[in-house]
Write an enzyme that holds these catalytic residues in place. Structure first.
Site, PDB file in Angstrom:
ATOM      1  N   PRO A  74       0.996  -0.879  -0.225  1.00 10.57           N
ATOM      2  CA  PRO A  74       0.298  -0.137   0.151  1.00 10.57           C
ATOM      3  C   PRO A  74       1.112   1.354  -0.291  1.00 10.57           C
ATOM      4  O   PRO A  74       1.621   1.013   0.790  1.00 10.57           O
ATOM      5  CB  PRO A  74      -0.358  -0.230   1.268  1.00 10.57           C
ATOM      6  CG  PRO A  74      -0.143  -0.694   2.143  1.00 10.57           C
ATOM      7  CD  PRO A  74       0.727  -1.824   0.961  1.00 10.57           C
ATOM      8  N   THR A  78       0.245   5.749  -0.100  1.00 12.51           N
ATOM      9  CA  THR A  78      -0.127   6.774  -0.537  1.00 12.51           C
ATOM     10  C   THR A  78      -0.392   7.767  -1.499  1.00 12.51           C
ATOM     11  O   THR A  78       0.952   7.685  -1.910  1.00 12.51           O
ATOM     12  CB  THR A  78      -0.262   7.547   0.941  1.00 12.51           C
ATOM     13  OG1 THR A  78      -0.669   6.834   2.157  1.00 12.51           O
ATOM     14  CG2 THR A  78      -0.872   8.935   0.110  1.00 12.51           C
ATOM     15  N   GLN A 133      -7.054  -1.643   2.026  1.00 15.55           N
ATOM     16  CA  GLN A 133      -6.600  -1.062   2.977  1.00 15.55           C
ATOM     17  C   GLN A 133      -7.301   0.523   4.070  1.00 15.55           C
ATOM     18  O   GLN A 133      -6.973   1.449   3.481  1.00 15.55           O
ATOM     19  CB  GLN A 133      -4.804  -0.286   3.139  1.00 15.55           C
ATOM     20  CG  GLN A 133      -4.413  -0.102   4.855  1.00 15.55           C
ATOM     21  CD  GLN A 133      -3.201   0.051   4.516  1.00 15.55           C
ATOM     22  OE1 GLN A 133      -2.913   1.417   4.828  1.00 15.55           O
ATOM     23  NE2 GLN A 133      -1.959  -0.582   4.336  1.00 15.55           N
ATOM     24  N   TYR A 142      -0.575   5.612  13.221  1.00 17.86           N
ATOM     25  CA  TYR A 142      -1.629   5.845  12.875  1.00 17.86           C
ATOM     26  C   TYR A 142      -2.613   5.340  14.191  1.00 17.86           C
ATOM     27  O   TYR A 142      -2.332   5.040  14.812  1.00 17.86           O
ATOM     28  CB  TYR A 142      -1.670   5.489  11.518  1.00 17.86           C
ATOM     29  CG  TYR A 142      -1.264   6.588  10.638  1.00 17.86           C
ATOM     30  CD1 TYR A 142      -1.611   7.427  10.049  1.00 17.86           C
ATOM     31  CD2 TYR A 142      -0.577   5.342   9.589  1.00 17.86           C
ATOM     32  CE1 TYR A 142      -0.612   8.358   9.015  1.00 17.86           C
ATOM     33  CE2 TYR A 142       0.310   6.403   8.857  1.00 17.86           C
ATOM     34  CZ  TYR A 142       0.267   7.603   8.478  1.00 17.86           C
ATOM     35  OH  TYR A 142       1.040   8.371   7.743  1.00 17.86           O
TER      36      TYR A 142
END
Length: 362
Positions: A23, A25, A100, A167
């Site tokens: 994953p 961004t 995700q 996170y």
């Protein structure tokens, strides 16, 4: 490369090989809606034999979940329609794909709404945002479960929870941001309770064969020496509630996959997670990149080119069952056909990673 080309099964999902798209961004979904260009970006990797695609982080339906513009959402009619098109294109290209699911927690910017986390602390330990109430926790757990149910309804092949890098879910796992004295704080098992409750809620919302992956890490954004577990015993205590809740596989995020996680053993984090949890593990961390690249700060990946290297050590570790799947990030951005070339033993034909690719959806 025979081992890399072997199929692998998680629940009802069988992937044709051990290569995973990590994953990453991209901030290319204007207004939170993944467009046709996003669909083609993922389909391109599927067409070139990536065994499993894990999408970029996508926000759950929680006001404080978002931190960055043009990151896709996983709620709302328009965003979900965009994701439905992504799934169709990836499947048409012969691929498998999971989203995700993401809440940015203490890493959120801005003041409205304020960041939320276990104790109202930022990653630097200073007060930031607000501490979540039990109602906040319950509503957030429900939002994750709703997103997972939507993923199954849209035809995704599973889901991954972003429980890494500082996170929200990771904020509960880490002592640095979790100072709670209730059932969600204290010992490692209690710090894992929030994540375990999310997993339990998802398991209740989706079919029994729908895979649930959980991404975790020691390091945090701009805090590379942070550790959620100082030793294997602490890691085992963190993993146990998540495993019992129904995690099918763990995605162990490290910056360099070849480094040992604890003294006295060559195992990396994925190797330890697999050993302690009994669940399959995905390794990740500078696969295919020059091993001297990124020795400094992680931000180098946004500013500096990287040379290439072979994957002989990676494959040897896979053959020793240290981990089960291999996630590839920046190398796969620069080379949409990296998986096909890796499986054919043609990595000499790939091009070096250049951060300029971050500005496009090649």
């Amino acid at each position: 490369m025979a081992t890399l080309d072997e199929p692998f099964t998680l629940g009802d999902l069988t992937v044709p090989n051990r290569i995973v798209m990590a994953p990453m961004t991209r901030m290319q979904s204007v207004g939170g809606v993944p467009g046709p260009d996003v669909a083609e970006y993922y389909a391109r990797r599927a067409a070139h034999q990536v065994g499993l695609i894990i999408t970029e982080g996508t926000y759950i339906n929680r006001a404080a979940a978002a931190a960055y513009d043009n990151v896709p959402c996983f709620y709302g009619e328009e965003s979900l329609a965009g994701w439905a098109h992504v799934v169709r294109r990836v499947h048409q290209a012969g691929g498998r794909i999971i989203p995700q699911l993401w809440h940015t927690g203490a890493a959120r910017f801005g003041t409205e709404p304020p960041a939320e986390g276990p104790s109202g602390l930022g990653l630097d330990g200073a007060p930031a945002g607000r501490a979540m109430t039990r109602r906040d926790i319950d509503e957030t757990v429900a939002a994750f479960a709703e997103a997972a149910a939507a993923a199954e309804r849209l035809g995704f092949d599973g889901v991954e929870l972003h429980g890494a890098h500082g996170y929200l879910i990771d904020d509960f796992l880490w002592r640095g941001t979790n100072r709670r004295t209730d059932r969600y704080g204290g010992d490692p098992a209690s710090r894992a309770r929030f994540g375990a409750e999310i997993v339990q809620a998802i398991r209740a919302a989706v079919g029994p064969g729908f895979p649930v992956l959980f991404r975790l890490s020691q390091w945090k954004v701009d805090h590379y020496e942070a550790r959620i577990a100082e030793n294997p015993d602490e890691l085992a205590q963190l993993l146990a509630p998540l495993t019992e809740a129904g995690v099918d596989a763990f995605h162990a995020s490290t910056r360099r996959y070849w480094l040992p996680e604890f003294d006295g053993s060559p195992l990396n984090l994925a190797g330890w997670v697999r050993k302690l949890s009994g669940r399959p593990a995905v390794t990740v961390g500078s696969v295919g990149l020059d091993q001297q690249y990124g020795v400094g700060e992680f931000a180098q990946g946004f500013t500096e080119q990287a040379g290439l290297t072979g994957i002989e050590e990676l494959v040897a570790r896979l053959e020793r069952d240290e981990f089960d799947l291999v996630a590839v990030g920046r190398t796969l951005l620069a080379n949409p056909d990296w998986a096909a070339k890796a499986l054919r033993g043609e990595l000499a034909q790939t091009v070096p990673y250049d951060p300029a690719v971050l500005k496009t959806l090649v």
